[in-house]
Write an enzyme that holds these catalytic residues in place. Sequence first.
Site, short mmCIF file in Angstrom:
data_model
loop_
_atom_site.label_atom_id
_atom_site.label_comp_id
_atom_site.label_asym_id
_atom_site.label_seq_id
_atom_site.Cartn_x
_atom_site.Cartn_y
_atom_site.Cartn_z
N ASP A 191 48.46 111.74 105.29
CA ASP A 191 47.62 110.56 105.41
C ASP A 191 46.70 110.83 106.60
O ASP A 191 47.04 111.61 107.50
CB ASP A 191 48.50 109.34 105.65
CG ASP A 191 47.70 108.11 106.01
OD1 ASP A 191 46.82 107.73 105.22
OD2 ASP A 191 47.95 107.54 107.09
N ARG A 192 45.53 110.20 106.61
CA ARG A 192 44.59 110.43 107.71
C ARG A 192 44.86 109.50 108.89
O ARG A 192 45.29 109.93 109.95
CB ARG A 192 43.14 110.27 107.21
CG ARG A 192 42.10 110.73 108.24
CD ARG A 192 40.68 110.41 107.82
NE ARG A 192 40.38 109.01 108.16
CZ ARG A 192 39.20 108.44 107.95
NH1 ARG A 192 38.21 109.10 107.38
NH2 ARG A 192 39.00 107.18 108.29
N ASP A 193 44.57 108.22 108.71
CA ASP A 193 44.58 107.26 109.81
C ASP A 193 46.01 106.87 110.21
O ASP A 193 46.79 106.40 109.39
CB ASP A 193 43.79 106.01 109.43
CG ASP A 193 42.35 106.35 109.06
OD1 ASP A 193 41.73 107.14 109.80
OD2 ASP A 193 41.86 105.84 108.03
N THR A 229 43.81 109.84 101.58
CA THR A 229 43.50 108.68 102.41
C THR A 229 42.86 107.54 101.64
O THR A 229 41.89 107.73 100.91
CB THR A 229 42.61 109.10 103.60
OG1 THR A 229 42.31 107.96 104.41
CG2 THR A 229 41.31 109.77 103.17
N ARG A 273 44.53 104.78 94.44
CA ARG A 273 44.93 104.11 95.68
C ARG A 273 46.43 104.18 95.92
O ARG A 273 47.22 103.83 95.07
CB ARG A 273 44.46 102.65 95.66
CG ARG A 273 44.72 101.93 96.94
CD ARG A 273 44.10 100.52 96.93
NE ARG A 273 44.49 99.84 98.14
CZ ARG A 273 43.96 100.07 99.34
NH1 ARG A 273 42.99 100.94 99.46
NH2 ARG A 273 44.38 99.43 100.40
N LYS A 274 46.81 104.64 97.11
CA LYS A 274 48.22 104.62 97.48
C LYS A 274 48.68 103.16 97.58
O LYS A 274 47.91 102.34 98.07
CB LYS A 274 48.43 105.32 98.84
CG LYS A 274 48.11 106.79 98.82
CD LYS A 274 48.33 107.47 100.17
CE LYS A 274 47.28 107.08 101.18
NZ LYS A 274 47.39 107.75 102.48
#
Length: 181
Positions: free
Chosen positions: A18-20, A60, A106-107
């Site tokens: 994941d990014r953020d 992400t 979308r996760k």
Amino acid sequence: MNTSAGRSQTAPRAVLFDRDGTIVVDVPYNGDPELVRPMPGARAVLDGLRSRGIPVGVVTNQSGIARGFVTREQVDAVNARVEELLGPFDVWEVCPHGVADGCACRKPGPGMVLSASARLGVDPSDVAVVGDIGADMGAAAAAGARGVLVPTDITLEEEILSAPVVARDLAHAVESLWGTQ
């Protein structure tokens, strides 16, 4: 071999992050590359995987695009800055949709994990997903991948309790995948 949930596990052939809140400090709806700050130890962890020949990628959710808070171009500029600071990624998957859009990517849906796995030529069961919230773990599970949660201040207690593996930081997350905790 490390065993978890009663099944034998081998080392992953790819790791998706994941990014953020996972590889960079979470700045909600960030459209400014100058605000990108790596999470502690992120570069070393990623470089370690790269030196082993393990492909790394990013999955992400970026609902700020759908909400009109940021443009796709701004998100792409932030992602480029992430690569400047953390090195190249083999694959990027970005979901630009909002919660109500009903997309497959979308996760916690499996779409981005499945797409990234296919693009890397790796079966999802040979992929690990590292993230900071339950949606990341849900996406991993839905795709048949392994999930490792690295909690932050925004991670809910129930997400921690239901995670298949919980790690204190990125280095521990990756170590747990190779059974060297």
